[in-house]
Design a protein around this motif. Structure first.
Motif, PDB file in Angstrom:
ATOM      1  N   ALA A 283      -1.653  12.984 -37.977  1.00 26.92           N
ATOM      2  CA  ALA A 283      -2.971  13.129 -38.596  1.00 26.92           C
ATOM      3  C   ALA A 283      -4.010  13.670 -37.615  1.00 26.92           C
ATOM      4  CB  ALA A 283      -3.432  11.785 -39.146  1.00 26.92           C
ATOM      5  N   GLY A 284      -3.622  13.843 -36.346  1.00 24.37           N
ATOM      6  CA  GLY A 284      -4.535  14.397 -35.338  1.00 24.37           C
ATOM      7  C   GLY A 284      -5.567  13.403 -34.842  1.00 24.37           C
ATOM      8  N   LEU A 285      -5.274  12.114 -34.945  1.00 21.84           N
ATOM      9  CA  LEU A 285      -6.249  11.094 -34.568  1.00 21.84           C
ATOM     10  C   LEU A 285      -6.151  10.663 -33.106  1.00 21.84           C
ATOM     11  CD1 LEU A 285      -5.984   8.890 -37.767  1.00 21.84           C
ATOM     12  CD2 LEU A 285      -7.756  10.540 -37.204  1.00 21.84           C
ATOM     13  N   LEU A 286      -5.127  11.118 -32.393  1.00 21.66           N
ATOM     14  CA  LEU A 286      -4.975  10.718 -30.993  1.00 21.66           C
ATOM     15  C   LEU A 286      -5.419  11.818 -30.024  1.00 21.66           C
ATOM     16  CD1 LEU A 286      -1.542   8.893 -31.233  1.00 21.66           C
ATOM     17  CD2 LEU A 286      -3.793   7.876 -30.960  1.00 21.66           C
ATOM     18  N   THR A 287      -6.026  12.880 -30.549  1.00 15.93           N
ATOM     19  CA  THR A 287      -6.439  14.000 -29.721  1.00 15.93           C
ATOM     20  C   THR A 287      -7.893  13.830 -29.321  1.00 15.93           C
ATOM     21  OG1 THR A 287      -4.954  15.405 -30.975  1.00 15.93           O
ATOM     22  CG2 THR A 287      -6.571  16.509 -29.594  1.00 15.93           C
TER      23      THR A 287
ATOM     24  N   LEU B 258     -19.126   9.897 -42.230  1.00 12.93           N
ATOM     25  CA  LEU B 258     -18.972   9.220 -40.944  1.00 12.93           C
ATOM     26  C   LEU B 258     -18.235   7.894 -41.122  1.00 12.93           C
ATOM     27  CD1 LEU B 258     -22.459   9.879 -39.304  1.00 12.93           C
ATOM     28  CD2 LEU B 258     -20.321  11.081 -38.906  1.00 12.93           C
ATOM     29  N   GLN B 259     -18.483   7.207 -42.251  1.00 11.28           N
ATOM     30  CA  GLN B 259     -17.741   5.977 -42.548  1.00 11.28           C
ATOM     31  C   GLN B 259     -16.259   6.299 -42.734  1.00 11.28           C
ATOM     32  OE1 GLN B 259     -19.661   4.260 -45.985  1.00 11.28           O
ATOM     33  NE2 GLN B 259     -21.652   4.208 -44.964  1.00 11.28           N
ATOM     34  N   ASN B 260     -15.969   7.441 -43.377  1.00 12.92           N
ATOM     35  CA  ASN B 260     -14.578   7.863 -43.571  1.00 12.92           C
ATOM     36  C   ASN B 260     -13.905   8.162 -42.237  1.00 12.92           C
ATOM     37  OD1 ASN B 260     -14.852   7.596 -46.319  1.00 12.92           O
ATOM     38  ND2 ASN B 260     -15.310   9.754 -46.658  1.00 12.92           N
ATOM     39  N   GLN B 261     -14.669   8.728 -41.285  1.00 15.18           N
ATOM     40  CA  GLN B 261     -14.118   8.992 -39.942  1.00 15.18           C
ATOM     41  C   GLN B 261     -13.666   7.683 -39.301  1.00 15.18           C
ATOM     42  OE1 GLN B 261     -14.140  11.840 -37.715  1.00 15.18           O
ATOM     43  NE2 GLN B 261     -14.588  13.208 -39.415  1.00 15.18           N
TER      44      GLN B 261
ATOM     45  N   THR C  20      -4.619   5.905 -42.540  1.00 15.35           N
ATOM     46  CA  THR C  20      -3.381   6.616 -42.190  1.00 15.35           C
ATOM     47  C   THR C  20      -2.185   5.671 -42.167  1.00 15.35           C
ATOM     48  OG1 THR C  20      -4.692   8.136 -40.852  1.00 15.35           O
ATOM     49  CG2 THR C  20      -2.329   8.155 -40.477  1.00 15.35           C
ATOM     50  N   ILE C  21      -2.394   4.443 -41.684  1.00 13.15           N
ATOM     51  CA  ILE C  21      -1.272   3.489 -41.591  1.00 13.15           C
ATOM     52  C   ILE C  21      -1.350   2.399 -42.672  1.00 13.15           C
ATOM     53  CG2 ILE C  21      -0.930   3.878 -39.123  1.00 13.15           C
ATOM     54  CD1 ILE C  21      -2.378   1.133 -38.716  1.00 13.15           C
TER      55      ILE C  21
ATOM     56  N   ALA D 231     -15.902   9.132 -31.645  1.00 10.00           N
ATOM     57  CA  ALA D 231     -15.433   8.340 -30.505  1.00 10.00           C
ATOM     58  C   ALA D 231     -14.822   7.023 -30.984  1.00 10.00           C
ATOM     59  CB  ALA D 231     -16.585   8.077 -29.543  1.00 10.00           C
ATOM     60  N   VAL D 232     -15.437   6.408 -31.985  1.00 11.71           N
ATOM     61  CA  VAL D 232     -14.911   5.163 -32.569  1.00 11.71           C
ATOM     62  C   VAL D 232     -13.550   5.427 -33.188  1.00 11.71           C
ATOM     63  CG1 VAL D 232     -15.258   3.449 -34.390  1.00 11.71           C
ATOM     64  CG2 VAL D 232     -17.170   4.108 -32.936  1.00 11.71           C
ATOM     65  N   LYS D 233     -13.428   6.548 -33.897  1.00  8.13           N
ATOM     66  CA  LYS D 233     -12.151   6.914 -34.539  1.00  8.13           C
ATOM     67  C   LYS D 233     -11.031   7.008 -33.497  1.00  8.13           C
ATOM     68  CE  LYS D 233     -11.520  11.258 -35.644  1.00  8.13           C
ATOM     69  NZ  LYS D 233     -11.540  12.570 -36.316  1.00  8.13           N
ATOM     70  N   LEU D 234     -11.302   7.684 -32.386  1.00 10.61           N
ATOM     71  CA  LEU D 234     -10.292   7.828 -31.332  1.00 10.61           C
ATOM     72  C   LEU D 234      -9.954   6.474 -30.710  1.00 10.61           C
ATOM     73  CD1 LEU D 234      -8.516   9.578 -29.481  1.00 10.61           C
ATOM     74  CD2 LEU D 234     -10.503   9.891 -28.019  1.00 10.61           C
TER      75      LEU D 234
END
Length: 129
Positions: free
Chosen positions: A100-104, A43-46, A53-54, A77-80
């Motif tokens: 990386a699929g992080l904006l979906t 979850l910390q990695n999420q 990524t950047i 939700a935090v990741k998004l």
């Protein structure tokens, strides 16, 4: 850049209000360090994923108000929310975050219970006699 970017991330029933500003890499969730709040490493990695990524893990401070759902839904939700804020801060981050699929926004959520059923799809137990 402005002082702070505010965005929102959602997943299932979880909602995370994210405030990102320039800083040293402090991530606070509900007034606790994110490593304390999200005890599990994955979850910390999420939460760290958008920054990894950047390659900006120690360039921004993040303050999050997370509510609703479970701990995993809140982490996603935090990741998004973080990914959306980074896109607002610098549009050049968008292609990498999108790849990386992080904006979906994950649309999956619990299906409602139907009448005449025990759950959404599960029927009552059949008894022959």
């Amino acid at each position: 850049m402005e002082k702070q970017k505010n965005t929102i991330g959602r997943r299932k029933e979880a909602v995370a209000r994210v405030y990102v500003s320039k800083g040293t890499g402090n991530i606070t969730v509900n007034d606790k360090d994110y490593k304390t709040y999200f005890a599990l490493v994955y979850l910390q990695n999420q939460v760290e994923a958008p920054f990894k990524t950047i390659d900006a893990l120690d360039k921004f401070d993040v303050k999050v108000n997370a509510a609703g759902g479970g701990i995993k839904g809140q982490a996603e939700a935090v990741k998004l929310g973080i990914a959306r804020a980074l896109c607002e801060i610098n549009a050049e981050f968008r292609p990498a975050l999108k790849a990386a699929g992080l904006l979906t926004r994950d649309p999956r959520s619990v299906e409602r219970k139907k009448p005449g059923k025990r759950k959404a799809r599960r029927s009552f137990q059949f008894s022959k006699r």
